[in-house]
Design a protein around this motif. Structure first.
Motif, PDB file in Angstrom:
ATOM      1  N   LYS A 288       0.372  -1.051  -0.105  1.00 57.24           N
ATOM      2  CA  LYS A 288       0.393  -0.088  -0.131  1.00 57.24           C
ATOM      3  C   LYS A 288       0.966   1.494  -0.367  1.00 57.24           C
ATOM      4  O   LYS A 288       0.241   2.164  -0.321  1.00 57.24           O
ATOM      5  N   THR A 289       1.620   1.272   0.889  1.00 54.57           N
ATOM      6  CA  THR A 289       2.904   2.529   0.863  1.00 54.57           C
ATOM      7  C   THR A 289       3.608   2.675  -0.224  1.00 54.57           C
ATOM      8  O   THR A 289       3.774   3.988  -1.244  1.00 54.57           O
ATOM      9  N   HIS A 290       4.235   1.311  -1.143  1.00 56.08           N
ATOM     10  CA  HIS A 290       4.778   0.980  -1.979  1.00 56.08           C
ATOM     11  C   HIS A 290       3.647   1.732  -3.400  1.00 56.08           C
ATOM     12  O   HIS A 290       4.096   3.153  -4.397  1.00 56.08           O
ATOM     13  N   VAL A 291       2.854   1.986  -3.631  1.00 51.68           N
ATOM     14  CA  VAL A 291       1.375   2.044  -4.318  1.00 51.68           C
ATOM     15  C   VAL A 291       0.616   4.008  -4.477  1.00 51.68           C
ATOM     16  O   VAL A 291       1.372   4.586  -4.918  1.00 51.68           O
ATOM     17  N   LYS A 292       1.033   4.437  -2.974  1.00 53.16           N
ATOM     18  CA  LYS A 292       0.708   5.394  -3.189  1.00 53.16           C
ATOM     19  C   LYS A 292       1.874   5.996  -3.122  1.00 53.16           C
ATOM     20  O   LYS A 292       1.696   7.586  -4.125  1.00 53.16           O
TER      21      LYS A 292
END
Length: 226
Positions: free
Chosen positions: A179-183
């Motif tokens: 999720k952090t990478h996608v953001k």
């Protein structure tokens, strides 16, 4: 009156038809002394007498050649030959990887024959040469952060339609990390959605299959810092 010495050019592109076309284009020009061969032992290139001034090759072999030149493994009888890449990719990571590893010229296979001639002459003079579309690609993205290698991994899987949980399972990382990478990816690509991010990445050549592990870690430091 002494005639100028012809520029020694080694053509060792991996694709036989492309290799033959390059050699034929330059071979009719008296300013060039052209040798054609299949990619082989890079260490032999610097042992030619007189040495080659320009090596024309494909993307992956061009990066390897440029790196060997940096390490001094292509130098014996004269200066290290300059490397000109002729590639079908105008992707951002392909171009940046090549330039960061020491490639001095970059053309796409859609270039005009006169661009090939101009590029060889420029490299023989110690100058860089980038095709217009390559310059445009770099200009369009120079102010944008590159995704890190791990973000590229996530991006490739995201482009196939996988959800965060499935991506986490594929990469053996936590869903929260995905999720952090996608953001981060949405921000770096200035994309409102995951689908838009995948489309932008494709247009920029960030998902080119051969880019992964193309350059060794020390040449990917700026990616990791992004």
């Amino acid at each position: 009156m002494l005639m100028p010495t012809a520029t020694r050019v080694l053509v060792c592109h991996a694709e036989p038809l492309v290799r033959r076309g390059i050699a034929a284009t330059l071979g009719v020009d008296s300013r060039f002394d052209v040798v054609e061969q299949r990619p082989g032992d890079l260490g032999l290139y610097g042992y030619e007498s007189p040495p080659f001034q320009v090596v024309i090759t494909d993307l992956s072999f061009g990066i390897a050649t440029a790196m060997q030149g940096r390490d001094g493994r292509l130098r014996r009888n004269g200066p290290t030959p300059e490397v000109l890449v002729l590639s079908h990719s105008d992707g951002e990571l392909s171009i940046r990887s090549a330039l960061e590893c020491g490639v001095k010229g970059y053309l796409t296979q859609a270039c005009q024959p006169e661009h090939l001639v101009d590029a060889v002459l420029a490299l023989a003079r110690g100058q860089r040469y980038l095709e217009g579309r390559v310059v445009q690609r770099l200009a369009d993205t120079v102010a944008q952060d590159l995704p890190t290698p791990r973000e590229i991994d996530v991006l490739r899987l995201m482009a196939t339609g996988l959800c965060n949980k499935a991506i986490a399972a594929e990469l053996n990382i936590a869903a929260g990390t995905v999720k952090t990478h996608v953001k981060s990816l949405l921000g770096k690509l200035d994309a409102p959605t995951r689908t838009a991010a995948a489309d932008i990445a494709n247009r920029r050549g960030l998902l080119d299959a051969w880019v992964e592990n193309l350059a060794p870690p020390r040449h990917r430091r700026r990616w990791a810092m992004a």
